[in-house]
Design a protein around this motif. Structure first.
Motif, short mmCIF file in Angstrom:
data_model
loop_
_atom_site.label_atom_id
_atom_site.label_comp_id
_atom_site.label_asym_id
_atom_site.label_seq_id
_atom_site.Cartn_x
_atom_site.Cartn_y
_atom_site.Cartn_z
N CYS A 159 0.83 -1.21 0.00
CA CYS A 159 0.00 0.00 0.00
C CYS A 159 0.86 1.26 0.00
O CYS A 159 0.45 2.30 -0.52
N THR A 160 2.05 1.18 0.60
CA THR A 160 2.93 2.35 0.62
C THR A 160 3.41 2.67 -0.80
O THR A 160 3.46 3.83 -1.21
N HIS A 161 3.75 1.61 -1.52
CA HIS A 161 4.14 1.81 -2.93
C HIS A 161 2.97 2.37 -3.74
O HIS A 161 3.14 3.28 -4.55
N ASP A 162 1.79 1.82 -3.51
CA ASP A 162 0.62 2.26 -4.28
C ASP A 162 0.27 3.72 -3.98
O ASP A 162 -0.09 4.47 -4.89
N ALA A 163 0.39 4.09 -2.71
CA ALA A 163 0.06 5.47 -2.34
C ALA A 163 1.07 6.44 -2.97
O ALA A 163 0.69 7.50 -3.48
N ARG A 164 2.33 6.05 -2.93
CA ARG A 164 3.38 6.88 -3.55
C ARG A 164 3.09 7.06 -5.05
O ARG A 164 3.17 8.16 -5.58
N LYS A 165 2.75 5.95 -5.70
CA LYS A 165 2.52 6.02 -7.14
C LYS A 165 1.31 6.91 -7.46
O LYS A 165 1.36 7.76 -8.36
N ALA A 166 0.25 6.73 -6.71
CA ALA A 166 -0.95 7.52 -6.97
C ALA A 166 -0.67 9.00 -6.76
O ALA A 166 -1.13 9.85 -7.54
N PHE A 167 0.11 9.31 -5.73
CA PHE A 167 0.42 10.73 -5.47
C PHE A 167 1.26 11.29 -6.61
O PHE A 167 0.99 12.37 -7.14
N ALA A 168 2.32 10.55 -6.98
CA ALA A 168 3.19 11.02 -8.06
C ALA A 168 2.41 11.17 -9.36
O ALA A 168 2.54 12.17 -10.08
N ASP A 169 1.55 10.19 -9.66
CA ASP A 169 0.77 10.25 -10.89
C ASP A 169 -0.19 11.43 -10.92
O ASP A 169 -0.57 11.92 -11.99
N GLY B 28 0.40 14.36 -10.20
CA GLY B 28 1.07 15.61 -10.55
C GLY B 28 1.25 16.56 -9.39
O GLY B 28 1.77 17.67 -9.55
N MET B 29 0.85 16.13 -8.18
CA MET B 29 0.93 17.05 -7.03
C MET B 29 2.36 17.38 -6.63
O MET B 29 2.62 18.40 -5.98
N LEU B 30 3.32 16.51 -6.99
CA LEU B 30 4.71 16.83 -6.65
C LEU B 30 5.15 18.13 -7.31
O LEU B 30 5.94 18.89 -6.76
N SER B 31 4.65 18.39 -8.49
CA SER B 31 5.05 19.61 -9.20
C SER B 31 3.90 20.59 -9.33
O SER B 31 3.87 21.42 -10.23
N ALA B 32 2.95 20.51 -8.38
CA ALA B 32 1.76 21.36 -8.49
C ALA B 32 2.10 22.84 -8.62
O ALA B 32 1.46 23.57 -9.37
N ALA B 33 3.12 23.28 -7.87
CA ALA B 33 3.43 24.72 -7.85
C ALA B 33 4.41 25.11 -8.96
O ALA B 33 4.68 26.29 -9.15
N GLN B 34 4.94 24.11 -9.70
CA GLN B 34 5.95 24.40 -10.71
C GLN B 34 5.32 25.03 -11.96
O GLN B 34 4.12 24.89 -12.21
N PHE C 206 18.52 16.92 -10.86
CA PHE C 206 17.98 16.44 -9.58
C PHE C 206 16.55 16.95 -9.31
O PHE C 206 15.64 16.16 -9.09
N ALA C 207 16.38 18.27 -9.34
CA ALA C 207 15.06 18.80 -8.97
C ALA C 207 13.97 18.31 -9.93
O ALA C 207 12.90 17.84 -9.49
N ASP C 208 14.27 18.36 -11.22
CA ASP C 208 13.23 17.96 -12.18
C ASP C 208 12.80 16.51 -11.97
O ASP C 208 11.62 16.17 -12.10
N ASN C 209 13.78 15.65 -11.66
CA ASN C 209 13.44 14.24 -11.47
C ASN C 209 12.80 13.96 -10.12
O ASN C 209 12.28 12.86 -9.90
N GLU C 210 12.84 14.94 -9.23
CA GLU C 210 12.03 14.82 -8.01
C GLU C 210 10.60 15.30 -8.29
O GLU C 210 9.63 14.65 -7.90
N PHE C 211 10.51 16.41 -8.99
CA PHE C 211 9.17 16.93 -9.29
C PHE C 211 8.36 15.98 -10.18
O PHE C 211 7.14 15.91 -10.07
N ASN C 212 9.07 15.27 -11.08
CA ASN C 212 8.31 14.39 -11.98
C ASN C 212 8.02 13.02 -11.37
O ASN C 212 7.41 12.16 -12.02
N GLY C 213 8.50 12.80 -10.15
CA GLY C 213 8.12 11.56 -9.45
C GLY C 213 9.10 10.42 -9.59
O GLY C 213 8.92 9.37 -8.96
N ARG C 214 10.16 10.56 -10.43
CA ARG C 214 11.11 9.44 -10.57
C ARG C 214 11.86 9.19 -9.26
O ARG C 214 12.09 8.06 -8.88
N TRP C 215 12.32 10.28 -8.62
CA TRP C 215 13.16 10.14 -7.44
C TRP C 215 12.52 10.82 -6.23
O TRP C 215 11.68 11.71 -6.38
N ALA C 216 12.99 10.42 -5.08
CA ALA C 216 12.54 11.05 -3.83
C ALA C 216 13.69 11.86 -3.23
O ALA C 216 14.85 11.69 -3.63
#
Lengths: 611, 611
Positions: free
Chosen positions: A74-84, A86-92, A145-155
């Protein structure tokens, strides 16, 4: 609509007028509809991917087999749903794939996740990390680094504390030395080798993402090979778990960042918390000793860069505490409406033959619910207000932007500390309403209470916040921040004084404001920080209660403007909550300020051997 | 000598003059030496058999395989060591194999166990159960059941609550019907058949003893077969887990008391907490339906009998909360003395190059330690004072005995509620002092905090205690109890006023006492219990703080009488603790009493739909 949703909409749209932001260039493509769509998405994901698994992540703690960390699916699923989402880059910005969303809307939308399961995700850390790089990183560091965090690839993480240096960053021992003669010509930034241990690193290791971007504080030794004492010697580095090239591809090299152990916590168990060894040799890399890191910003300015991330993180903690508080409020409200027990007290006593009533009919249960409401909805209003200030600081007209940033500086320690303390108390009341059931793990409230206990500790303890408030924030720029807050409160007082229903509260707030101002003066009367700061925490408690009283009064003005008859139940509830706050809570400041005014040294002078 | 031991000796011998009790017939064979020997034994057993296993019982919760409960070996060992020590019958007469120990010494000696591991044992329940039978049981019931509890063969429970009736005992549904025509001629007491479910029964099932003696509240139906509404219909029964003969031998018959399930709790995990089914047919016995039970006392007077046990249990809970608080205080004190971190604040700011200091040097850490000390040692003093009143009630001269019982009646809700609330807060401060480490399970403080959260719930919730205090105790006998308490406080005020060091506190306490008295009047001014009791909890909080201020002032008088120079570090610590209490804590009562005086109906009038 959920109660949280309608409360957020009232605060964000009605009270804080977030729609006005769409008149600004950056938000011109937005509207109430696009804001609502984001809220819809987040509310749905939180309901489907977070809430059902909040207990799962508590009972199935992360484990480490020496190589990899395991967490439930469920932790993996929640992470994926959040990344998908687009909220990681909501303010970008749009050109970076972002939504160009105002921060106040982003924060409101993210609150659904906090309420559903605070620990299943640690995405705000990743966003904070990437935001820091957006400000202080080179264009290449941002892209890789930053772009790949915002797009969900990396944490991302923030790695500050060390086992021997928690609140005292000046004592960190992690060393960073230039990596070879060409260290200064790496396209990813000046390249160093780091050696040291970092403690309390949230999400410091996991398998949720392809890579982890650590932002690490370390000291570059002076010419004599010694570390510079104090915070001045601290620099900031990007230390990726796995090395990458300038295109952001993994090179296949594991960096020498090793998980030394997972911390086993009282709560907040969905997120790993780690002790990390940098450069101890478990994963030797590129024939040298030490973990490879890339300098961010200038040498010795690391702490300044990191503070950018810490302020955001502190508001995030305030929101986390608030959402745990609200989760407990909603749970205990539901329970109180449905649990029959006892009979109403009547003038003639109790009639044993009459039917039992739901416990929400008992005044003491109402008291415990109303306290929770006043604490948690008040804390939410404060945090949303701070989020609105972030937007004003970013996109407001020049002078207003400066004022907003200053006001935010003063309010940050309160936005972090007040919910941490008072929404924790709210969670305790939620347990109390459940009686014995609340003490069992069959109901969610005990977990909220355990999870919430972290918030007075991480991102700067209560004591650190208090020292920041009384030692720095109310004194900086000759007290300009405190003055600005006072002016802002006065505006509310003036509005409220004109309303007969609120005139008494306006008077009370004015008095509280004068009391806090006088106490600030009294604390510093001798100019001796030992005396001034001896009662910094009681000062912060009184300051916080006064800030919350102001926020509630401003909210109440909006309620009466909208619906003077309080025909709407939610508005009647808000008016009752402010009554509760002014009658039951605000009077507490007198006791706290007494010791500040007296510069009471009872605690300071207690001999160690007398404890 | 351990810090707890020396604190107890000061309170019990110096302050409460326990040795004077040896002038009474019952205690004539006792001396300071015999008292000390009991303390030695308990301190040793607690150190060897309790403390090392406190975390074990937290992580290895009891399990149930459908037939038997399993608990770790250390739980069995701790039980055996306690029973072997003779502490179960410490207060019993010599001819019953007891020690004829005063209650104040028994309570002091038992406190070592609470501090070492609160949940590994539940012996006080057994003692309470047997004590009730000593008062209300027939000679045969005493011989068969009470004696075998006091001698350690069997354990006891109190079974009051039901799943649908927690705080509301008038709604219990467990039925007791006469068992056959000869029901009234059983040598063990009138024999009934019980059917119903009991919830939250501590130690309701286990394999620690050969048998378990349940004391069960149930209703005997009227002639129409219906249960009588209200508490008047309640009777009390002995329901053994296994049936026994009049010689106390097991007959080999299992009674129909079935464990329906273990509750999974936030803390206090060393003790089973159970849902029990009485007479559901899992263990049919003697060809009839229902669990066999023997009436104690008269029909319909069960609650009156049970209150005997509940008052003792409530003082026991206050002690439990206190000992958890002290355990956290000692742990955080130890940590603070040994953890280096940061530097002292000096007039010139902080010198980064200087050596780090132990965190106990920081004023805010001292504040958190001193608060714990003031809460927990104050609570201990109050509970020891109450224990001393028990002895006075039992063996004092006639008039004094009556006064002591009355004073104890008034103080019981405070002795239970005040430590439950404030020593829980102390545990939170103990966590805070540990920083991140306190949030991990590697240190004991998070467990103390979880364990302590139970105490505001069981044996009558906080709300129940408050209603008891303001609704009954301060009003009974035309306010004679409150008046007696006021006189007792005035005697302390008079003593303290003569001491320059304490004159201000004497004045403050006098004012607080007047404020509480006035609030009591104001609450009942309209005679309407809805209005009077609307703020019963804030009233109890203010009342409790006033009681603690009085206890501390009385303790301080003894300190100065002993050692006016406070040359002894422990005495200097006590004087600092009273300063802390009067400066930081007592002023809080104003805010609590405000709403009592105003008969504030904000909470009562909150419409349910407005939450």
């Amino acid at each position: 609509m959920s109660q949280l949703r309608s409360t957020l909409e009232f605060l964000v749209y009605d009270w804080l007028q977030a729609e006005n932001l769409t008149s600004r260039d950056r938000y011109a493509d937005h509207s109430r509809e696009t804001f609502d769509a984001v809220m819809d998405t987040c509310e749905r994901i939180a309901r489907e991917k977070y809430a059902p698994f909040n207990r799962t992540v508590d009972t199935q703690e992360p484990t480490f087999d020496g190589e990899k960390v395991s967490q439930p699916q469920c932790t993996h699923d929640a992470r994926k749903a959040f990344a998908d989402s687009g909220m990681l880059s909501a303010a970008q910005p749009y050109e970076k794939g972002g939504m160009q969303l105002p921060y106040v809307v982003e924060a409101a939308a993210n609150s659904f996740f906090g309420c559903a399961s605070i620990s299943i995700g640690s995405n705000l850390l990743t966003v904070g990390n990437a935001n820091l790089l957006r400000v202080h990183g080179t264009p290449m560091q941002q892209q890789v680094f930053a772009d790949n965090e915002f797009n969900g690839r990396w944490a991302g993480t923030m790695a500050l504390s060390e086992p021997q240096a928690g609140s005292s960053l000046s004592d960190i021992l992690t060393r960073a030395e230039p990596d070879g003669a060409d260290f200064d010509s790496d396209a990813l930034g000046a390249r160093y080798r780091l050696k040291g241990n970092k403690m309390w690193i949230s999400s410091g290791d996991h398998e949720l993402t392809e890579n982890i971007v650590h932002l690490v504080l370390a000291k570059i030794p002076g010419p004599d090979g010694k570390l510079i004492a104090g915070v001045k010697g601290i620099s900031l580095f990007i230390v990726p778990k796995k090395l990458v090239d300038t295109d952001g591809n993994l090179t296949g090299e594991r960096n020498d960042v090793a998980l030394a152990g997972l911390n086993h916590k009282l709560g907040w168990r969905g997120t790993t918390n780690t002790l990390l060894n940098f450069g101890e040799g478990k994963y030797p890399v590129r024939g040298g000793a030490g973990a490879i890191g890339y300098l961010v910003g200038k040498p010795h300015e690391g702490l300044k860069c990191m503070f950018h991330m810490m302020n955001e993180a502190r508001i995030g903690i305030g929101m986390a505490a608030t959402m745990l508080g609200l989760a407990g409020y909603y749970a205990s409200l539901e329970y109180a409406k449905n649990r029959p027990q006892g009979r109403p007290t009547t003038e003639g006593g109790k009639d044993a033959a009459s039917a039992q009533v739901a416990i929400i009919e008992h005044t003491d249960v109402k008291r415990m619910l109303l306290a929770q409401k006043a604490y948690c909805e008040g804390a939410l209003a404060l945090n949303m207000y701070c989020a609105r200030l972030v937007d004003e600081g970013r996109t407001g007209a020049a002078e207003e932007a400066v004022r907003s940033k200053l006001l935010l500086e003063v309010l940050t320690p309160i936005a972090k500390s007040w919910p941490s303390e008072n929404c924790l108390e709210a969670n305790s009341l939620a347990i109390q309403i459940h009686g014995g059931y609340g003490y069992t793990r069959d109901f969610p409230v005990e977990q909220y209470w355990r999870d919430n206990r972290l918030n007075m500790i991480h991102e700067g303890t209560h004591g650190i916040q208090a020292a920041d408030l009384l030692g720095r924030k109310v004194r900086m720029q000759d007290g300009a921040g405190l003055q600005l807050l006072a002016q802002t409160m006065q505006a509310t007082i003036k509005k409220a004084a004109a309303r007969p229903e609120l005139a008494q509260y306006a008077h009370d707030l004015n008095q509280a404001l004068q009391d806090v101002s006088a106490a600030t003066q009294a604390a510093w009367l001798t100019g001796n920080p030992q005396e001034a700061l001896a009662n910094a925490v009681p000062y912060m408690q009184a300051f916080g209660h006064t800030v919350l009283a102001w926020v509630w009064l401003d909210v109440a003005c909006k309620v009466l403007e909208q619906d003077a008859s309080q025909a709407l139940a939610a508005n009647a509830g808000r008016i009752n909550a402010i009554s509760y706050f002014y009658r039951y809570e605000l009077p507490k400041i007198t006791a706290w300020l007494n010791v500040v005014n007296a510069r009471d040294m009872t605690c300071a002078q207690m001999p160690v051997e007398a404890f």
